[in-house]
Design a protein around this motif. Sequence first.
Motif, PDB file in Angstrom:
ATOM      1  N   ASP B  34       0.829  -1.209   0.000  1.00 13.84           N
ATOM      2  CA  ASP B  34       0.000   0.000   0.000  1.00 13.84           C
ATOM      3  C   ASP B  34       0.862   1.257   0.000  1.00 13.84           C
ATOM      4  O   ASP B  34       1.871   1.339   0.693  1.00 13.84           O
ATOM      5  N   TYR B  57       2.134   2.348  -7.983  1.00 12.41           N
ATOM      6  CA  TYR B  57       1.525   1.600  -6.886  1.00 12.41           C
ATOM      7  C   TYR B  57       0.369   0.760  -7.407  1.00 12.41           C
ATOM      8  O   TYR B  57      -0.321   1.148  -8.345  1.00 12.41           O
ATOM      9  N   ASP B  58       0.144  -0.355  -6.741  1.00 17.37           N
ATOM     10  CA  ASP B  58      -0.994  -1.196  -7.085  1.00 17.37           C
ATOM     11  C   ASP B  58      -2.216  -0.650  -6.376  1.00 17.37           C
ATOM     12  O   ASP B  58      -2.100   0.039  -5.378  1.00 17.37           O
ATOM     13  N   VAL B  59      -3.381  -0.954  -6.905  1.00 14.95           N
ATOM     14  CA  VAL B  59      -4.597  -0.617  -6.161  1.00 14.95           C
ATOM     15  C   VAL B  59      -5.239  -1.908  -5.683  1.00 14.95           C
ATOM     16  O   VAL B  59      -5.237  -2.907  -6.393  1.00 14.95           O
ATOM     17  N   GLU B  60      -5.770  -1.859  -4.469  1.00 15.08           N
ATOM     18  CA  GLU B  60      -6.237  -3.090  -3.853  1.00 15.08           C
ATOM     19  C   GLU B  60      -7.619  -3.457  -4.395  1.00 15.08           C
ATOM     20  O   GLU B  60      -8.632  -3.219  -3.772  1.00 15.08           O
ATOM     21  N   SER B  61      -7.619  -3.964  -5.563  1.00 13.16           N
ATOM     22  CA  SER B  61      -8.890  -4.387  -6.137  1.00 13.16           C
ATOM     23  C   SER B  61      -8.612  -5.285  -7.315  1.00 13.16           C
ATOM     24  O   SER B  61      -7.476  -5.482  -7.723  1.00 13.16           O
ATOM     25  N   THR B  62      -9.654  -5.842  -7.867  1.00 18.65           N
ATOM     26  CA  THR B  62      -9.474  -6.752  -8.997  1.00 18.65           C
ATOM     27  C   THR B  62      -9.688  -6.048 -10.327  1.00 18.65           C
ATOM     28  O   THR B  62      -9.652  -6.690 -11.359  1.00 18.65           O
ATOM     29  N   THR B  64      -7.826  -3.820 -11.751  1.00 21.59           N
ATOM     30  CA  THR B  64      -6.627  -3.565 -12.538  1.00 21.59           C
ATOM     31  C   THR B  64      -5.961  -4.881 -12.893  1.00 21.59           C
ATOM     32  O   THR B  64      -6.031  -5.853 -12.175  1.00 21.59           O
ATOM     33  N   GLY B  66      -2.887  -6.579 -12.509  1.00 17.43           N
ATOM     34  CA  GLY B  66      -1.913  -6.273 -11.457  1.00 17.43           C
ATOM     35  C   GLY B  66      -0.527  -5.922 -11.981  1.00 17.43           C
ATOM     36  O   GLY B  66      -0.240  -6.061 -13.166  1.00 17.43           O
TER      37      GLY B  66
END
Lengths: 555, 342
Positions: B34, B57-62, B64, B66
């Motif tokens: 995060d 940064y990644d986003v915490e969801s499906t 995107t 990854g």
Amino acid sequence: MGIYVSLKKQSFWVTIVGISLLVITVLNLSYPRATTLLGNTLLLAFGTAAGSLLLGSFLAFLLFRTDLPGSYAWILLLIFPIFIPLPIFAGLWKSTLGVQGLLANFTGTVFSVGMIPAVATHTIASLPWVILIVGLGFRTVEAELEETALLETSPLHVIWIVTVRRTWGSIISAGLLVATLTTTEISLTDLFQVRTYAEEVYTFYASQGALPPLPLWNIPGHLLLALAMISVLTGTFNMPPDRWTRMWRCRLFSLHRWKWPAVVFLTLTALGILGTLLCILIFRVGLSSERKPISTPTVTSTLQSSTDEISESSNSKFPQRLSTVQYIRKWSIHTAAGSIWRCFVSRQDTWWLSLACGFAASLLTVGLLLPIIWFGRYQKWVSVILSILMGGLLAIPGPMMALALIHFFNQGGVLGYIYNSTGILILGLAFRIAPVICLCLWIPLQMIPTNIIEAGKTDVTNRLQMIRYIYLPLSLIPASIALLGGTALSMGELSVTVLLHPPGLTPLSVDIFSALHSGLYNQVAATTLLMIGFLFCIGLLLAIRMRTLKQPFST
Amino acid sequence: MNAQHLSHLFFLFSFTVIGCGNNQPVVVVYTALDREFSQPILERFTQKTGIQVLAKYDVESTKTVGLARQILVERNHPRCDVFWNNEIIHTLRLQQEGVLSPCFSKSGMSYPESFRSKDSTWYGFAARARVLLVNHDRVARKEWPRHLGDLTDKKWKGQIGIAKPLFGTTATQAVCLFAQLGEQEAKRFYLELRNNQVQILSGNKQVAQSVGTGELSLGLTDTDDALVTLREGYPVTIIYPDSSPTQPGTLFIPNTVARIRSCPHPKSAQQLIDYLLSPEVETALAQGASGQIPLNPSVNVSPSVETPSNIAAMTVDFEQAALLWNPVQTFLKQEFTAPIPD
């Protein structure tokens, strides 16, 4: 503004046949969960379209075709949520209507997960589009027809047999647009756990790292959706110019004694949508938690000296965590003001980046489309090509568009340079906003009477002068409206932005979305409030421009 | 100067100022940890070395595709130098795909062998545990579950939440359970969990928050998300499942860091990896809000959560577990992506 989509009668049948074909095609394919996915997708699309069309058409009529006091301000107010990104819209609604949300006492668990909250949230989010499209459709109904009918029958009957009937094209177009946006969207279905075709495709791609099986691509479905949108746009682009100029000369129905009840109804609707949203934001932005110790005399502490929690061994085999402190949640105006100020100061780079990229994408799109649309005034085939392009762009889901751009630009040389810069993001945004900008430009430019252009031509000697003294001045107002609207839409765009933004730069929509998913509601609220303030300023500018445009070529 | 001139200036500004960098050395990092936790670390690195970090940064969801997927897509023309993953399985998958480049790190050698690869393609550090979070206002203490297996009890029907098991640490846990319990037993567990109407949320944060707000009675999540919820004042308690000495143990998942093959800035990448594996970073992550667990024996801080030295930790061969990824994903996708309606 000026989005108006007229549908010829046969396009309605194209849509019906398309949907039927989609059903048959998908049912015949062998994907294991086709029925579940199809059922959910159709239920979501039809539920949303039905809900938003019923309420939106009624509101559109009140706002665009009656003598409602302050209708202009109401229109701006109710259309404003178009610019709030859907994931934020949905996240905030969920935090209000979900369990322990602000309105949880009234809603219970109904709005927690599932089809009902998904349809409800999509419906609320789609309302501005429906109001705009159907409202402008209502404005283009021929006043002569209505006046003739009024000689024969009551106003209510005239509304039904003439006004509504002549607006069917717009109503179906709005429904189609809502269905398109709903079926290709995934963030809201993810939030409310509704499994649709779109989500299945993204899930497959993200988890397996391979292209999904052919049935999942739902190619016939998207193809038909694109064809339907193309049909709608072709209808719009080929409409005679005089039809558009009718917008300013339409007849307003009197509400008589229903005037003030209508105002109350609109106030409640606006409060229900925008007021609640603002309340949530203000509540969230001022919320903080305060640490207070609690006594836990019976537990055996092993980690107490270093932590907030201790390990308890009532059953020695199973260590468990118990808090020795509690956190009290409280709201204060200081926290609210501080959060907003901190957000403004610390995120300036993000704001400037989003503003600059949004503006650049908008400028690029306007710059490319403006000459094409002028050309289209004289060449009908241009409108056909534009319809195909824009219809296709509308029907392609954002993440799919982004993936295609990644595959194309992730190369060496110039393409690689674009890929590693903000250029790729600007291009992606330009593709996303192109259909809206195209409509924003097409309609006002079509409204310009030919005799004005012809009169101007007598004073110029060559093409360069024609561009400088005729086309550019006449384009200035619609182009600036399209620029402002496109910038605002770009700043809120998420599905392409999240995949295409280069490392080291975090655009505003991604920043908000990440914070939303990280549970940083305080930060989300502060950023969203700032964003709303900014968009409100753009809205005011648009409003001023629209007033200038109101009767631009009255003779 | 009229509006058109201003527009031209703004246009030029958009394409030049933003798109251009300067001569400062840079390193591009894709990080799945995060942003709120990783950004301060990366900023400190820039302060110390003068190397500008360009982070994605990644986003915490499906929603995107990854970061690991993006690295694979970009493998022929990589722009990422360092992959800082918040779990291990995807790093191992990238290693198996040949996308990672060996990178010897002095500070990395002080970690236990089980947390670094033999060919120096990746290093593990700062772990989190997979825990059960219980809303103690909704569930009486005597009813609290002690094992993962307790989640299949009918009394929890519709009251448990997990993140979508195809992504992140929830997917890692699934793969590890398949490796630990065997295919039949693990499948039985997940099928019973599904039949118990487990709620599939978009991320571990959402699980922790749903438990905190009382939407759900209990959820399976990570310690960092659980700690944040606890500190926000929600009535939650953290339980370490299967953590008694006679049981398989709680799963601890390390962060991993790796250098991408043919990356554009290999020297800067090396420096960043060295820095991330330094005791300073593990200490900061342990003392920060995410309460991560140091794996480097030389780091001497008191973590705010249980560690493998206090409770039984699951013993997993992560490299073997990573080989199970595809069959496990196929199974989970079939059972969890479009659950059969009630």
